[in-house]
Design a protein around this motif. Structure first.
Motif, mmCIF file in Angstrom:
data_model
loop_
_atom_site.group_PDB
_atom_site.id
_atom_site.type_symbol
_atom_site.label_atom_id
_atom_site.label_comp_id
_atom_site.label_asym_id
_atom_site.label_seq_id
_atom_site.Cartn_x
_atom_site.Cartn_y
_atom_site.Cartn_z
ATOM 1 N N UNK A 93 -1.690 -11.906 2.121
ATOM 2 C CA UNK A 93 -0.769 -11.661 1.014
ATOM 3 C C UNK A 93 -1.500 -11.146 -0.220
ATOM 4 N N UNK A 94 -2.621 -11.763 -0.561
ATOM 5 C CA UNK A 94 -3.399 -11.335 -1.732
ATOM 6 C C UNK A 94 -3.946 -9.923 -1.519
ATOM 7 N N UNK A 95 -4.511 -9.685 -0.345
ATOM 8 C CA UNK A 95 -5.114 -8.379 -0.066
ATOM 9 C C UNK A 95 -4.079 -7.261 -0.098
ATOM 10 N N UNK A 96 -2.918 -7.473 0.533
ATOM 11 C CA UNK A 96 -1.879 -6.437 0.564
ATOM 12 C C UNK A 96 -1.334 -6.165 -0.825
ATOM 13 N N UNK A 97 -1.214 -7.208 -1.644
ATOM 14 C CA UNK A 97 -0.709 -7.027 -3.008
ATOM 15 C C UNK A 97 -1.681 -6.209 -3.842
ATOM 16 N N UNK A 98 -2.958 -6.564 -3.808
ATOM 17 C CA UNK A 98 -3.968 -5.853 -4.596
ATOM 18 C C UNK A 98 -4.059 -4.390 -4.165
ATOM 19 N N UNK A 99 -4.114 -4.150 -2.867
ATOM 20 C CA UNK A 99 -4.271 -2.785 -2.363
ATOM 21 C C UNK A 99 -3.068 -1.914 -2.712
ATOM 22 N N UNK A 100 -1.841 -2.451 -2.536
ATOM 23 C CA UNK A 100 -0.655 -1.642 -2.822
ATOM 24 C C UNK A 100 -0.467 -1.406 -4.315
ATOM 25 N N UNK A 101 -0.848 -2.351 -5.164
ATOM 26 C CA UNK A 101 -0.760 -2.113 -6.609
ATOM 27 C C UNK A 101 -1.727 -1.022 -7.027
ATOM 28 N N UNK A 102 -2.898 -0.996 -6.432
ATOM 29 C CA UNK A 102 -3.859 0.073 -6.731
ATOM 30 C C UNK A 102 -3.345 1.411 -6.191
ATOM 31 N N UNK A 103 -2.705 1.393 -5.031
ATOM 32 C CA UNK A 103 -2.181 2.630 -4.448
ATOM 33 C C UNK A 103 -1.090 3.241 -5.326
ATOM 34 N N UNK A 116 8.614 7.227 -5.594
ATOM 35 C CA UNK A 116 9.733 6.398 -6.059
ATOM 36 C C UNK A 116 10.105 5.289 -5.079
ATOM 37 N N UNK A 117 10.051 5.606 -3.795
ATOM 38 C CA UNK A 117 10.380 4.592 -2.782
ATOM 39 C C UNK A 117 9.321 3.498 -2.744
ATOM 40 N N UNK A 118 8.059 3.896 -2.829
ATOM 41 C CA UNK A 118 6.989 2.907 -2.847
ATOM 42 C C UNK A 118 7.078 2.015 -4.079
ATOM 43 N N UNK A 119 7.406 2.614 -5.214
ATOM 44 C CA UNK A 119 7.547 1.818 -6.438
ATOM 45 C C UNK A 119 8.725 0.861 -6.341
ATOM 46 N N UNK A 120 9.817 1.321 -5.702
ATOM 47 C CA UNK A 120 10.997 0.459 -5.554
ATOM 48 C C UNK A 120 10.699 -0.744 -4.671
ATOM 49 N N UNK A 121 9.870 -0.524 -3.639
ATOM 50 C CA UNK A 121 9.561 -1.606 -2.699
ATOM 51 C C UNK A 121 8.427 -2.482 -3.209
ATOM 52 N N UNK A 122 7.335 -1.835 -3.622
ATOM 53 C CA UNK A 122 6.136 -2.597 -3.963
ATOM 54 C C UNK A 122 5.974 -2.856 -5.459
ATOM 55 N N UNK A 123 6.853 -2.268 -6.270
ATOM 56 C CA UNK A 123 6.787 -2.527 -7.700
ATOM 57 C C UNK A 123 7.105 -3.972 -8.039
ATOM 58 N N UNK A 124 7.941 -4.600 -7.220
ATOM 59 C CA UNK A 124 8.283 -6.006 -7.417
ATOM 60 C C UNK A 124 7.277 -6.941 -6.769
ATOM 61 N N UNK A 125 6.332 -6.376 -6.024
ATOM 62 C CA UNK A 125 5.451 -7.205 -5.205
ATOM 63 C C UNK A 125 4.633 -8.222 -5.993
ATOM 64 N N UNK A 126 4.104 -7.897 -7.199
ATOM 65 C CA UNK A 126 3.323 -8.916 -7.902
ATOM 66 C C UNK A 126 4.111 -10.194 -8.162
ATOM 67 N N UNK A 127 5.368 -10.072 -8.656
ATOM 68 C CA UNK A 127 6.181 -11.269 -8.904
ATOM 69 C C UNK A 127 6.564 -11.946 -7.596
#
Length: 228
Positions: A93-103, A116-127
């Protein structure tokens, strides 16, 4: 009605893939399943659906199989093996969050359509990840501990259903409250009435999936898998 029927097929497919993963790869397959399920659950949870007239998020079914995996590891290989799976899920979970936020920070090319699709899906990922990490850490360790206690109190092979359902019912209640409070309480688009529906339906679905998984864990325990 479509979501109800499709949901039934969805549960069957999740259980079937879980069994196949264990049958093919044994204990290593269970660790791999925990990692995959942790990521998919946090991707699916951003999608809300109407199921039988109530609002719920996706991700409950595959998330419930993580408890199934740790319970099976505890049953066949002991508490230490189950705790290892918990830490695998936390790292994933930590690794996927860090990598996708950097991406997401990379500037996309003008021809790119995915941003836009990636931001819609992974933009909420930190919370979501914070809520999931807190809930996962507390509930999974609690699940392992309760399962171990119940295994001592109800050690017979036929009493596996008590160990499995008892530990999961308690730990997933805590998991649901912690996750939904951090991930959704006060967030835009999630008024209090919707939040309560998500809490109740999330726990209800997890409980139903847990009970439904009882034959699966008996079946899995009897499988001849690698390194078992």
């Amino acid at each position: 009605m479509f979501n109800v029927l499709w949901g039934g097929a969805f549960v069957v497919v999740n259980f079937a893939l879980f069994l196949l993963c264990y049958r093919l790869f044994g204990r290593s397959g269970l660790y791999a399943w925990v990692g995959v399920a942790t990521i998919l659950a946090n991707v699916q949870v951003v999608k809300t659906i109407e199921f039988g007239g109530i609002v719920m998020t996706l991700g409950n079914t595959i998330y419930a199989t993580i408890f199934l995996a740790t319970d099976l590891l505890n049953e066949k290989f002991g508490e230490r093996a189950a705790k290892k799976a918990v830490w695998v899920g936390i790292f994933t979970l930590i690794a996927s969050t860090v990598i996708m936020q950097m991406a997401l920070v990379f500037e996309p090319h003008a021809s790119n359509l995915a941003q836009p699709s990636l931001e819609a899906i992974f933009g909420l990922l930190p919370r979501l990840a914070l809520g999931s990490l807190a809930a996962y850490f507390v509930s999974q360790l609690l699940d392992v501990k309760i399962f171990t206690m119940l295994k001592k109190a109800f050690p017979k092979p036929g009493q596996l259903w008590i160990r499995n359902n008892g530990s999961t019912a308690i730990s997933q209640l805590l998991d649901t409250l912690v996750f939904c409070s951090i991930a959704f309480l006060g967030a835009a688009g999630f008024p209090l009435d919707v939040w309560w529906q998500i809490v109740l339906t999330t726990y209800g679905i997890k409980l139903i999936v847990s009970v439904a998984s009882t034959p699966i864990i008996y079946w899995a325990r009897g499988l001849r898998a690698p390194d078992t």
